[in-house]
Write a protein that holds these residues in place. Sequence first.
Motif, mmCIF file in Angstrom:
data_model
loop_
_atom_site.group_PDB
_atom_site.id
_atom_site.type_symbol
_atom_site.label_atom_id
_atom_site.label_comp_id
_atom_site.label_asym_id
_atom_site.label_seq_id
_atom_site.Cartn_x
_atom_site.Cartn_y
_atom_site.Cartn_z
ATOM 1 N N LEU A 4 24.521 32.194 -7.173
ATOM 2 C CA LEU A 4 25.069 31.136 -8.011
ATOM 3 C C LEU A 4 26.512 31.505 -8.304
ATOM 4 O O LEU A 4 26.787 32.601 -8.795
ATOM 5 C CB LEU A 4 24.286 31.009 -9.316
ATOM 6 N N VAL A 5 27.421 30.608 -7.996
ATOM 7 C CA VAL A 5 28.844 30.884 -8.167
ATOM 8 C C VAL A 5 29.461 29.797 -9.030
ATOM 9 O O VAL A 5 29.504 28.627 -8.623
ATOM 10 C CB VAL A 5 29.566 30.985 -6.815
ATOM 11 N N GLU A 6 29.945 30.186 -10.196
ATOM 12 C CA GLU A 6 30.563 29.233 -11.119
ATOM 13 C C GLU A 6 32.068 29.161 -10.892
ATOM 14 O O GLU A 6 32.690 30.132 -10.440
ATOM 15 C CB GLU A 6 30.325 29.641 -12.588
ATOM 16 N N SER A 7 32.625 28.012 -11.243
ATOM 17 C CA SER A 7 34.070 27.831 -11.206
ATOM 18 C C SER A 7 34.440 26.726 -12.179
ATOM 19 O O SER A 7 33.565 26.016 -12.700
ATOM 20 C CB SER A 7 34.553 27.501 -9.798
ATOM 21 N N GLY A 8 35.737 26.584 -12.422
ATOM 22 C CA GLY A 8 36.211 25.481 -13.245
ATOM 23 C C GLY A 8 36.621 25.860 -14.650
ATOM 24 O O GLY A 8 37.129 25.022 -15.394
ATOM 25 N N GLY A 109 12.564 32.332 -18.242
ATOM 26 C CA GLY A 109 12.155 31.740 -16.979
ATOM 27 C C GLY A 109 13.269 31.597 -15.968
ATOM 28 O O GLY A 109 13.024 31.208 -14.837
ATOM 29 N N TYR A 110 14.484 31.905 -16.356
ATOM 30 C CA TYR A 110 15.600 31.801 -15.416
ATOM 31 C C TYR A 110 15.689 33.101 -14.626
ATOM 32 O O TYR A 110 15.936 34.169 -15.184
ATOM 33 C CB TYR A 110 16.902 31.516 -16.160
ATOM 34 N N SER A 111 15.502 32.974 -13.317
ATOM 35 C CA SER A 111 15.408 34.161 -12.479
ATOM 36 C C SER A 111 16.754 34.620 -11.930
ATOM 37 O O SER A 111 16.914 35.788 -11.587
ATOM 38 C CB SER A 111 14.460 33.889 -11.308
ATOM 39 N N TYR A 112 17.668 33.690 -11.796
ATOM 40 C CA TYR A 112 18.948 34.024 -11.183
ATOM 41 C C TYR A 112 20.089 33.528 -12.055
ATOM 42 O O TYR A 112 20.018 32.427 -12.603
ATOM 43 C CB TYR A 112 19.037 33.425 -9.783
ATOM 44 N N TRP A 113 21.141 34.343 -12.102
ATOM 45 C CA TRP A 113 22.295 34.044 -12.939
ATOM 46 C C TRP A 113 23.573 34.250 -12.153
ATOM 47 O O TRP A 113 23.659 35.133 -11.301
ATOM 48 C CB TRP A 113 22.312 34.963 -14.165
ATOM 49 N N GLY A 114 24.558 33.422 -12.464
ATOM 50 C CA GLY A 114 25.863 33.617 -11.872
ATOM 51 C C GLY A 114 26.665 34.643 -12.648
ATOM 52 O O GLY A 114 26.193 35.199 -13.648
ATOM 53 N N GLN A 115 27.892 34.867 -12.191
ATOM 54 C CA GLN A 115 28.759 35.871 -12.811
ATOM 55 C C GLN A 115 29.528 35.310 -14.009
ATOM 56 O O GLN A 115 30.074 36.080 -14.797
ATOM 57 C CB GLN A 115 29.741 36.416 -11.776
ATOM 58 N N GLY A 116 29.594 34.026 -14.119
ATOM 59 C CA GLY A 116 30.241 33.411 -15.272
ATOM 60 C C GLY A 116 31.654 32.950 -15.006
ATOM 61 O O GLY A 116 32.336 33.431 -14.098
ATOM 62 N N THR A 117 32.099 31.985 -15.819
ATOM 63 C CA THR A 117 33.469 31.499 -15.785
ATOM 64 C C THR A 117 33.932 31.350 -17.234
ATOM 65 O O THR A 117 33.201 30.824 -18.084
ATOM 66 C CB THR A 117 33.583 30.182 -14.995
#
Length: 123
Positions: A4-8, A109-117
């Motif tokens: 998962l890759v966040e941006s913006g 229940g959230y198994s995967y997380w992004g690195q954050g923005t």
Amino acid sequence: QVQLVESGGGSVQAGGSLRLSCVASGYTYSRTCMGWFRQAPGKEREGVASIYNGGDSTYYADSIKGRFTISQDNGVNTVFLQMNSLKPEDTAMYYCAAAWLGCGLNGKGYSYWGQGTQVTVSS
């Protein structure tokens, strides 16, 4: 491998807008709950909004209801968070996450997380 890759994120004055994006890869995108969470320095992580199965169900925290909108584009495996009327208290690192069980805003229940923005709102 799920990614998962966040941006913006960015810096904006109070009253401004930002649109966050989260691109997901490595899994079948349908029948998944995608959530946005945020954490400010010295504060606990807070659930902001979540969306299930192509927008059939959406959930919002009271603190952002009416100002933020979550949506997704299954064609490009991307979930968005449109943030309007931003306030200084919205300043935080914003994370997206994926869940296959449940779609709540408590983070369970959230198994995967992004690195954050990072989102910074100045007064």
